[in-house]
Design an enzyme around this catalytic site. Structure first.
Site: not given
Length: 239
Positions: A129, A8
């Site tokens: 998500d 990330d």
């Protein structure tokens, strides 16, 4: 089942967030490309990259870090975060990203997902998500009334390569993945489902594998913290 080590990217560094909160950031490596090489050297088949700044800003921000990773590794990489138009999709695929992940636009512009999947077969994934089964967008900052299963099913005929399902409340929390919800989603759609969020031990991976319906799993913090040994995990998943 394929294990995708996660990198990330925030402000050019490899980080992890806690439950998607940009203010709760842990920096794990100042050189994301070095981290990518380490994952590759351990034997991973894929890399999972996320431009966190891009997810919030709606356009690529950590492009230099992504390109350095691509230049210094040979395994395929999938990338999400800030990819919200065809030009950006085309740009990343031309630069060597193997698969782009479309999240926010899957809700806001599903026709773009369909057009991209048709134009680039096998190279477009949808990132779903969710909190409590409801889809969140724009770097998880905005919640919708859409149910994950309903949105996934809406892309059944689109040619999407995979669905990456993240349980936001499990992400970065080292509490284990939501195996039941992920398996339910995988059974509800013919699109391969990749689990994300909370994978923190070898037993978590085995639980996902043993459902028999989950195509892959993404892990980040556990690999950085040492709670999950990448080589051992890869060996377990190839048995």
């Amino acid at each position: 089942m394929i294990l995708y080590p996660a990198i990330d990217l925030k402000d050019g560094q490899a980080v992890r967030l806690l439950k998607g909160d940009m203010d709760k950031t842990t920096v794990f490596n100042d050189d994301p490309a070095a981290q990518a090489r380490a994952f590759q050297d351990a034997g991973c088949q894929w890399l999972h990259l996320v431009d966190l700044n891009g997810a919030f800003e709606g356009q690529p921000v950590n492009g230099a870090a992504v390109e350095k990773i691509l230049a210094e590794t040979t395994v395929p990489a999938q990338l999400g975060g800030g990819i919200r138009d065809m030009a950006t999709i085309e740009m990343w695929l031309a630069r060597g990203i193997a698969r782009v992940i479309l999240g926010t636009v899957a809700v806001e512009d599903p026709d773009l997902v369909r057009a991209a999947a048709k134009a680039f077969p096998g190279q477009v994934a949808v990132g779903l998500d969710a909190r409590e089964g409801r889809v969140a967008t724009r770097g998880w900052a905005e919640e919708t009334d859409l149910m994950v299963t309903d949105l996934a099913r809406s892309f059944e005929d689109a040619g999407v390569a995979a669905i990456i399902y993240t349980d936001i409340n499990r992400d970065g929390a080292m509490q284990g993945p939501n195996v039941a919800a992920t398996a339910d989603l995988a059974r509800a759609t013919t699109i391969p489902v990749i689990a994300s969020g909370g994978v923190s031990s070898l037993s978590d991976l085995v639980a996902l594998r043993d459902t028999g319906v989950i195509a892959g799993a993404i892990s980040g913090r556990a690999l950085y913290d040492g709670a999950l040994d990448l080589a051992a995990a890869l060996a377990a998943l190839t048995r």
